[in-house]
Design a protein around this motif. Structure first.
Motif, PDB file in Angstrom:
ATOM      1  N   UNK A  81       0.814  -1.216   0.000  1.00 32.80           N
ATOM      2  CA  UNK A  81       0.000   0.000   0.000  1.00 32.80           C
ATOM      3  C   UNK A  81       0.843   1.260   0.000  1.00 32.80           C
ATOM      4  N   UNK A  82       1.969   1.232   0.710  1.00 29.62           N
ATOM      5  CA  UNK A  82       2.857   2.400   0.736  1.00 29.62           C
ATOM      6  C   UNK A  82       3.392   2.704  -0.660  1.00 29.62           C
ATOM      7  N   UNK A  83       3.761   1.654  -1.400  1.00 30.78           N
ATOM      8  CA  UNK A  83       4.257   1.843  -2.765  1.00 30.78           C
ATOM      9  C   UNK A  83       3.165   2.393  -3.669  1.00 30.78           C
ATOM     10  N   UNK A  84       1.939   1.878  -3.522  1.00 30.88           N
ATOM     11  CA  UNK A  84       0.825   2.351  -4.347  1.00 30.88           C
ATOM     12  C   UNK A  84       0.458   3.789  -4.003  1.00 30.88           C
ATOM     13  N   UNK A  85       0.562   4.146  -2.735  1.00 29.79           N
ATOM     14  CA  UNK A  85       0.314   5.530  -2.334  1.00 29.79           C
ATOM     15  C   UNK A  85       1.308   6.482  -3.005  1.00 29.79           C
ATOM     16  N   UNK A  86       2.545   6.053  -3.104  1.00 27.97           N
ATOM     17  CA  UNK A  86       3.553   6.879  -3.773  1.00 27.97           C
ATOM     18  C   UNK A  86       3.186   7.089  -5.247  1.00 27.97           C
ATOM     19  N   UNK A  87       2.679   6.037  -5.905  1.00 28.27           N
ATOM     20  CA  UNK A  87       2.264   6.153  -7.303  1.00 28.27           C
ATOM     21  C   UNK A  87       1.035   7.052  -7.436  1.00 28.27           C
ATOM     22  N   UNK A  88       0.127   6.993  -6.452  1.00 29.83           N
ATOM     23  CA  UNK A  88      -1.031   7.891  -6.459  1.00 29.83           C
ATOM     24  C   UNK A  88      -0.570   9.340  -6.298  1.00 29.83           C
ATOM     25  N   UNK A  89       0.431   9.555  -5.462  1.00 25.06           N
ATOM     26  CA  UNK A  89       1.012  10.886  -5.259  1.00 25.06           C
ATOM     27  C   UNK A  89       1.597  11.438  -6.556  1.00 25.06           C
ATOM     28  N   UNK A  90       2.162  10.545  -7.387  1.00 21.38           N
ATOM     29  CA  UNK A  90       2.806  10.968  -8.635  1.00 21.38           C
ATOM     30  C   UNK A  90       1.824  11.138  -9.793  1.00 21.38           C
ATOM     31  N   UNK A  91       0.608  10.598  -9.659  1.00 21.50           N
ATOM     32  CA  UNK A  91      -0.352  10.600 -10.768  1.00 21.50           C
ATOM     33  C   UNK A  91      -0.855  12.006 -11.081  1.00 21.50           C
ATOM     34  N   UNK A  92      -1.045  12.271 -12.370  1.00 20.85           N
ATOM     35  CA  UNK A  92      -1.484  13.598 -12.794  1.00 20.85           C
ATOM     36  C   UNK A  92      -2.778  13.567 -13.605  1.00 20.85           C
ATOM     37  N   UNK A  93      -3.415  12.405 -13.687  1.00 18.97           N
ATOM     38  CA  UNK A  93      -4.705  12.310 -14.373  1.00 18.97           C
ATOM     39  C   UNK A  93      -5.494  11.173 -13.753  1.00 18.97           C
ATOM     40  N   UNK A  94      -6.802  11.194 -13.948  1.00 15.09           N
ATOM     41  CA  UNK A  94      -7.655  10.132 -13.407  1.00 15.09           C
ATOM     42  C   UNK A  94      -7.271   8.786 -14.018  1.00 15.09           C
ATOM     43  N   UNK A  95      -6.920   8.795 -15.300  1.00 14.54           N
ATOM     44  CA  UNK A  95      -6.579   7.548 -15.994  1.00 14.54           C
ATOM     45  C   UNK A  95      -5.373   6.856 -15.359  1.00 14.54           C
TER      46      UNK A  95
END
Length: 406
Positions: A81-95
């Motif tokens: 979950x920590x790794x996925x949270x980091x990817x969510x932090x980096x995301x710039x679009x809903x897709x």
């Protein structure tokens, strides 16, 4: 229970719900303001919670209950979950955001059951001991909200425009990393070996208890529980964006009033339940949803700000008087053989099916009225009407027997 064990479990609960409160409350505002999500796109993101609730029994039943220690599975899921949270932090679009939040919720929802399993296995008298442990989860959620508003100021209008809300994912990710590592220090909680255990898919999903639906009263409660989750979904999806748009300051911190209310009313629930019985208690919970959304529909951040605050504070009655009362009622009706299965069935129906329907309806309504002058009034009065209709039907159809009232 040893003092050190109590402290361990309390800190586990604190982190578990601090993580959830750190990003989920502000998610609606983040999606709309920073990712330019439509109502239906927001609905699809919020629906990942329901998909996680549906998939969770498989993870718990097929993996944790049979092969691995619960605390180890808890640690692994939170590290992922920590790794996925980091990817969510980096995301710039809903897709790009969606697949990460989907994966995260599929992993997070099972941890809600795992922290309970780890706790219960250390207790001699769960009915007396568990509440003292679980309350630290509510404290964690409250502290997360207060930190966002009053410590970091990420939910101010200027900060939101600057994209500061993405920092909530970083904060949740750090907490998830800490809990992931900390979980391996928790008391050992190996699988319970039971040769009589029913490992069928129906049993894992709680479908063994489906025969309880032959009881007319339980069927009415069951359907009502699904339907009342539609208004609940409106709150999760729209409350934070709505309060931000009205201009109410420090929204995330003020929404923590709802969790404070929840902690207080859960203490009053046994007295109310004993005095008035199940039907009146759960009916108050249903009507509270209608009142809360009416307050939202006609309140503002000026002279009527008290209506918004009161609507937030009603969360304790809305949640405790319906959902916690429902858990007690389900436990009473199920009998020893189907207690766990019945709770699983109701959880699957409410957090899975009911809220999944609710999120999509909330998304459709939000898109329908997004350009209307009175958009928020309509967005809140529709779920208020749904809650009122459910309350009326429940009143007319449910029969509260003397035994149930006692």
């Amino acid at each position: 229970m040893k003092s050190i064990t109590r402290i361990q479990l309390s800190f586990m609960m604190f982190l578990e719900f601090f993580i959830w409160g750190a990003w989920f409350v502000t998610l609606g505002t983040f999606l709309g303001k920073n990712l330019a999500a439509t109502g239906l796109e927001s609905a699809s993101v919020f629906s990942t919670q329901s998909y996680g609730a549906i998939i969770a029994p498989f993870i718990i039943g097929l993996i944790a209950d049979k092969y691995f220690n619960a605390e180890r599975i808890l640690g692994i899921l939170h590290l992922i979950g920590a790794a996925l949270m980091f990817m969510m932090y980096k995301s710039e679009s809903v897709a790009t955001f969606y697949p990460y939040v989907f994966g995260y919720m599929v992993g997070y929802m099972p941890t809600l059951a795992l922290v309970n399993s780890v706790s219960f296995r250390q207790m001699k008298d769960p009915e007396k001991e568990f509440s003292n442990i679980r309350v630290w989860g509510t404290v964690g959620w409250i502290l997360a909200g207060l930190s966002i508003s009053y410590l970091f100021h990420w939910d101010s209008e200027e900060a939101i425009r600057a994209g500061a809300l993405k920092n909530t994912f970083a904060m949740a990710g750090i907490a998830s990393l800490i809990l992931g590592l900390y979980s391996f220090t928790l008391p050992k909680t190996p699988p319970i070996k039971d040769g009589k255990k029913n490992d069928s898919i129906a049993s894992l999903l709680g479908l063994d208890a489906i025969k309880l639906l032959a009881n007319r009263n339980f069927l009415i409660f069951f359907v009502s529980a699904i339907l009342i989750c539609i208004p609940l979904a409106f709150y999760y999806q729209n409350a934070h964006p709505f309060l931000e748009e009205t201009g109410l300051p420090n929204v995330t911190g003020k929404m923590a009033i709802g969790q404070i209310s929840e902690a207080l009313f859960i203490l009053a629930l046994p007295v109310f339940f004993k005095r008035f019985g199940f039907k009146k208690t759960i009916l108050v919970g249903m009507l509270a949803w209608a009142v809360r959304y009416t307050l939202f529909a006609y309140g503002n951040s000026g002279e009527l700000a008290f209506m918004l605050i009161l609507g937030i504070a009603l969360h304790g009655i809305c949640y405790d008087f319906f959902f916690v009362s429902g858990q007690i009622y389900t436990d009473q009706q199920a009998g020893e053989q189907y207690k766990s299965a019945a709770q699983g069935l109701v959880t699957l129906a409410t957090y899975g099916v009911g809220m999944l329907i609710g999120f999509w309806i909330a998304g459709i309504i939000s898109d329908t009225y997004k350009e209307a002058a009175n958009k928020w009034q309509m967005i809140w009065m529709i779920p208020a009407g749904i809650a009122l209709v459910v309350a009326i039907l429940f009143t007319l159809l449910f029969r509260d027997t003397k035994k149930q009232a006692a």
